[in-house]
Motif scaffolding. Structure first.
Motif, PDB file in Angstrom:
ATOM      1  N   ASP A 129       0.846  -1.190   0.000  1.00 38.75           N
ATOM      2  CA  ASP A 129       0.000   0.000   0.000  1.00 38.75           C
ATOM      3  C   ASP A 129       0.886   1.246   0.000  1.00 38.75           C
ATOM      4  OD1 ASP A 129      -2.209  -1.681   0.186  1.00 38.75           O
ATOM      5  OD2 ASP A 129      -2.176  -1.657   2.383  1.00 38.75           O
ATOM      6  N   THR A 130       0.600   2.176  -0.886  1.00 35.46           N
ATOM      7  CA  THR A 130       1.455   3.357  -1.030  1.00 35.46           C
ATOM      8  C   THR A 130       0.748   4.678  -0.727  1.00 35.46           C
ATOM      9  OG1 THR A 130       0.927   3.544  -3.395  1.00 35.46           O
ATOM     10  CG2 THR A 130       2.828   2.191  -2.795  1.00 35.46           C
ATOM     11  N   GLU A 131      -0.584   4.640  -0.543  1.00 30.32           N
ATOM     12  CA  GLU A 131      -1.360   5.880  -0.398  1.00 30.32           C
ATOM     13  C   GLU A 131      -0.937   6.718   0.796  1.00 30.32           C
ATOM     14  OE1 GLU A 131      -2.639   2.902  -0.591  1.00 30.32           O
ATOM     15  OE2 GLU A 131      -3.766   2.766  -2.473  1.00 30.32           O
ATOM     16  N   GLN A 132      -0.505   6.074   1.876  1.00 28.37           N
ATOM     17  CA  GLN A 132      -0.168   6.799   3.099  1.00 28.37           C
ATOM     18  C   GLN A 132       1.342   6.869   3.373  1.00 28.37           C
ATOM     19  OE1 GLN A 132      -2.646   8.352   4.681  1.00 28.37           O
ATOM     20  NE2 GLN A 132      -4.043   7.435   3.182  1.00 28.37           N
ATOM     21  N   LEU A 133       2.158   6.429   2.431  1.00 28.71           N
ATOM     22  CA  LEU A 133       3.604   6.420   2.664  1.00 28.71           C
ATOM     23  C   LEU A 133       4.151   7.845   2.757  1.00 28.71           C
ATOM     24  CD1 LEU A 133       4.966   3.621   0.269  1.00 28.71           C
ATOM     25  CD2 LEU A 133       4.686   3.502   2.745  1.00 28.71           C
ATOM     26  N   ASP A 134       4.998   8.067   3.764  1.00 32.83           N
ATOM     27  CA  ASP A 134       5.710   9.338   3.828  1.00 32.83           C
ATOM     28  C   ASP A 134       6.987   9.224   2.996  1.00 32.83           C
ATOM     29  OD1 ASP A 134       7.377   7.730   5.347  1.00 32.83           O
ATOM     30  OD2 ASP A 134       7.031   8.776   7.239  1.00 32.83           O
ATOM     31  N   GLU A 135       7.830  10.268   3.012  1.00 36.04           N
ATOM     32  CA  GLU A 135       9.027  10.256   2.173  1.00 36.04           C
ATOM     33  C   GLU A 135       9.931   9.072   2.502  1.00 36.04           C
ATOM     34  OE1 GLU A 135      13.116  12.836   1.523  1.00 36.04           O
ATOM     35  OE2 GLU A 135      11.238  13.932   1.790  1.00 36.04           O
ATOM     36  N   LYS A 136      10.137   8.820   3.792  1.00 40.39           N
ATOM     37  CA  LYS A 136      11.014   7.708   4.178  1.00 40.39           C
ATOM     38  C   LYS A 136      10.440   6.370   3.705  1.00 40.39           C
ATOM     39  CE  LYS A 136      13.251   9.828   8.190  1.00 40.39           C
ATOM     40  NZ  LYS A 136      13.507   9.732   9.646  1.00 40.39           N
ATOM     41  N   GLY A 137       9.125   6.223   3.812  1.00 39.93           N
ATOM     42  CA  GLY A 137       8.489   4.984   3.367  1.00 39.93           C
ATOM     43  C   GLY A 137       8.619   4.782   1.873  1.00 39.93           C
ATOM     44  N   ILE A 138       8.501   5.868   1.120  1.00 39.17           N
ATOM     45  CA  ILE A 138       8.643   5.795  -0.335  1.00 39.17           C
ATOM     46  C   ILE A 138      10.076   5.434  -0.707  1.00 39.17           C
ATOM     47  CG2 ILE A 138       8.593   7.136  -2.481  1.00 39.17           C
ATOM     48  CD1 ILE A 138       6.306   8.779  -1.180  1.00 39.17           C
ATOM     49  N   VAL A 139      11.043   6.066  -0.035  1.00 40.11           N
ATOM     50  CA  VAL A 139      12.456   5.773  -0.322  1.00 40.11           C
ATOM     51  C   VAL A 139      12.769   4.319   0.010  1.00 40.11           C
ATOM     52  CG1 VAL A 139      14.841   6.308   0.252  1.00 40.11           C
ATOM     53  CG2 VAL A 139      13.191   8.156  -0.010  1.00 40.11           C
ATOM     54  N   LYS A 140      12.304   3.841   1.161  1.00 39.42           N
ATOM     55  CA  LYS A 140      12.545   2.446   1.536  1.00 39.42           C
ATOM     56  C   LYS A 140      11.981   1.488   0.497  1.00 39.42           C
ATOM     57  CE  LYS A 140      12.034   0.764   5.618  1.00 39.42           C
ATOM     58  NZ  LYS A 140      11.487   0.398   6.952  1.00 39.42           N
ATOM     59  N   ALA A 141      10.745   1.745   0.083  1.00 35.84           N
ATOM     60  CA  ALA A 141      10.110   0.872  -0.913  1.00 35.84           C
ATOM     61  C   ALA A 141      10.890   0.881  -2.224  1.00 35.84           C
ATOM     62  CB  ALA A 141       8.672   1.325  -1.153  1.00 35.84           C
ATOM     63  N   THR A 142      11.358   2.067  -2.612  1.00 37.19           N
ATOM     64  CA  THR A 142      12.102   2.193  -3.868  1.00 37.19           C
ATOM     65  C   THR A 142      13.448   1.487  -3.795  1.00 37.19           C
ATOM     66  OG1 THR A 142      11.064   4.360  -4.208  1.00 37.19           O
ATOM     67  CG2 THR A 142      12.966   3.828  -5.584  1.00 37.19           C
ATOM     68  N   VAL A 143      14.177   1.720  -2.713  1.00 32.93           N
ATOM     69  CA  VAL A 143      15.495   1.104  -2.544  1.00 32.93           C
ATOM     70  C   VAL A 143      15.372  -0.412  -2.456  1.00 32.93           C
ATOM     71  CG1 VAL A 143      17.468   0.865  -0.975  1.00 32.93           C
ATOM     72  CG2 VAL A 143      16.556   3.142  -1.498  1.00 32.93           C
ATOM     73  N   GLU A 144      14.356  -0.895  -1.737  1.00 33.41           N
ATOM     74  CA  GLU A 144      14.178  -2.336  -1.587  1.00 33.41           C
ATOM     75  C   GLU A 144      13.881  -3.007  -2.925  1.00 33.41           C
ATOM     76  OE1 GLU A 144      11.169  -2.897   1.393  1.00 33.41           O
ATOM     77  OE2 GLU A 144      12.306  -1.746   2.872  1.00 33.41           O
ATOM     78  N   THR A 145      12.933  -2.444  -3.687  1.00 29.49           N
ATOM     79  CA  THR A 145      12.578  -3.081  -4.961  1.00 29.49           C
ATOM     80  C   THR A 145      13.702  -2.936  -5.990  1.00 29.49           C
ATOM     81  OG1 THR A 145      10.805  -3.352  -6.588  1.00 29.49           O
ATOM     82  CG2 THR A 145      11.393  -1.090  -6.017  1.00 29.49           C
ATOM     83  N   ALA A 146      14.398  -1.786  -5.988  1.00 26.17           N
ATOM     84  CA  ALA A 146      15.500  -1.597  -6.943  1.00 26.17           C
ATOM     85  C   ALA A 146      16.656  -2.534  -6.631  1.00 26.17           C
ATOM     86  CB  ALA A 146      15.972  -0.144  -6.914  1.00 26.17           C
ATOM     87  N   SER A 147      17.012  -2.652  -5.360  1.00 26.43           N
ATOM     88  CA  SER A 147      18.144  -3.513  -4.990  1.00 26.43           C
ATOM     89  C   SER A 147      17.807  -4.982  -5.232  1.00 26.43           C
ATOM     90  CB  SER A 147      18.536  -3.292  -3.528  1.00 26.43           C
ATOM     91  OG  SER A 147      17.453  -3.559  -2.651  1.00 26.43           O
ATOM     92  N   GLU A 148      16.557  -5.367  -4.987  1.00 25.13           N
ATOM     93  CA  GLU A 148      16.152  -6.749  -5.260  1.00 25.13           C
ATOM     94  C   GLU A 148      16.227  -7.051  -6.749  1.00 25.13           C
ATOM     95  OE1 GLU A 148      12.222  -9.653  -4.759  1.00 25.13           O
ATOM     96  OE2 GLU A 148      12.322  -7.740  -3.683  1.00 25.13           O
ATOM     97  N   ASN A 149      15.832  -6.067  -7.569  1.00 27.52           N
ATOM     98  CA  ASN A 149      15.822  -6.270  -9.024  1.00 27.52           C
ATOM     99  C   ASN A 149      17.204  -6.210  -9.657  1.00 27.52           C
ATOM    100  OD1 ASN A 149      13.023  -6.554 -10.408  1.00 27.52           O
ATOM    101  ND2 ASN A 149      12.679  -5.112  -8.737  1.00 27.52           N
ATOM    102  N   ILE A 150      18.215  -5.845  -8.886  1.00 31.89           N
ATOM    103  CA  ILE A 150      19.580  -5.919  -9.416  1.00 31.89           C
ATOM    104  C   ILE A 150      19.891  -7.347  -9.835  1.00 31.89           C
ATOM    105  CG2 ILE A 150      22.042  -5.786  -8.788  1.00 31.89           C
ATOM    106  CD1 ILE A 150      21.334  -3.333  -7.083  1.00 31.89           C
ATOM    107  N   THR A 151      19.383  -8.303  -9.065  1.00 38.85           N
ATOM    108  CA  THR A 151      19.618  -9.712  -9.410  1.00 38.85           C
ATOM    109  C   THR A 151      18.770 -10.147 -10.587  1.00 38.85           C
ATOM    110  OG1 THR A 151      20.275 -10.332  -7.160  1.00 38.85           O
ATOM    111  CG2 THR A 151      19.490 -12.093  -8.592  1.00 38.85           C
TER     112      THR A 151
END
Length: 313
Positions: A129-151
């Motif tokens: 769920d992204t509707e209530q994410l603050d800046e830190k939550g958005i950054v965490k979600a982005t970093v997590e999915t980007a780093s996972e997709n490196i593989t």
């Protein structure tokens, strides 16, 4: 290796053009066709597992032999046609530039303080769920999915291409597409998607570990905190529910000194995940840019090592 390097250059210049007849689209159509039709003949728990197994075998083999067959035919007409065809296929197997573009949209939205736009953009990349994410939550979600997709979006296809060229590269993309379409642990796909999810785990097992060590090496080469990246990788790589995602996520967390994962909301329900990394520094949108640097850094390291090995063999 020349085909791979050329494909990476093309990917960097063009990425994945919109409305382009991408091979993965046709792999997806084949999977959907098999999903819809296999269920007409197999309905029991064991039957659905067998149907899922057949779907995996048909999809992977069809993808491999389609590329192999076309390349073989084109080679008889003229070797340059086969060469060009395989470069195009390899280009379509690697999602480096596409992934960069998508995550950098979020970076620039946050930099411009447009949090609503950033929420919308991250919603295209994650299932949380992204509707209530603050800046830190958005950054965490982005970093997590980007780093996972490196593989699975970059290093895995590169490794399989180095081993077996365009046919094996597209076979890997078929495995990855199967996982993304039917590899869910829900009522519909728990049985039908069982083999697709397991095969994806197996296919990414070694590449995920290579990706992690390549990222540590890149951190060393660029003067970043490679020691903490290595320490956190070895400590936290098993904390992810995926047997592979934790390797790259933990390196990123360690190098940047941030904490990833933790409590996350999916479809209105809070899911508690083990945290990865230590909360040494506050996470911020610049961490997205650092993650992109590591996407490219890991790619350069793996391709360079592949070229060295190819010359030594």
């Amino acid at each position: 290796m020349i085909k791979l390097v050329l494909a990476l250059i093309i990917d960097y210049i063009f990425g994945d053009p919109y409305n382009y007849p991408h091979p993965v689209k046709y792999i997806g159509k084949l999977i959907s066709f098999l999903d819809n039709n296999m269920r007409k003949f197999f309905k029991s728990k064991k039957g659905l597992r067998f149907a899922g197994f057949l779907t995996v075998i048909i999809t992977v083999l069809a993808s491999f032999f389609a590329v192999w067959g076309v390349s073989h035919i084109l080679n008889k007409i003229h070797p340059l046609l086969s060469f060009a065809f395989e470069v195009i296929i390899i280009w379509n197997c690697i999602a480096l530039r596409c992934l960069e573009k998508e995550v950098m949209k979020i970076y620039y939205s946050l930099k411009d303080r447009d949090i609503e736009k950033a929420r919308k953009e991250i919603s295209y990349l994650v299932s949380r769920d992204t509707e209530q994410l603050d800046e830190k939550g958005i950054v965490k979600a982005t970093v997590e999915t980007a780093s996972e997709n490196i593989t699975d979006g970059i290093i895995s296809p590169i490794i399989y291409i180095m081993i077996g060229g365009a046919p094996l590269g597209i076979a890997y993309k078929a495995i990855n597409t199967l996982d993304s379409m039917i590899g869910y642990k829900n009522e519909k796909y728990m049985d039908f998607g069982f083999f697709g999810a397991k095969l994806d785990d197996v296919a990414n097992f070694i590449p995920a570990r290579i990706s992690g060590f390549a990222m540590v090496l890149f951190a060393f080469m660029t003067g970043k905190d490679y020691k903490n990246g290595f320490r956190i990788m070895m400590r936290d790589n098993k904390k992810s529910k995926s047997p592979n995602a934790g390797w790259t996520e933990s390196v990123i967390a360690g190098v940047m000194g941030v904490e990833l994962c933790g409590a996350t909301s999916y479809f209105g329900k809070t899911v508690y995940k083990d945290t990865i990394g230590d909360n040494i520094k506050d996470i911020n949108y610049e961490n997205i840019k650092t993650t992109v640097d590591f996407m490219y850094g890991a790619t350069v390291v793996v391709v360079t090592l592949g070229i060295i090995i190819a010359f030594l063999i």
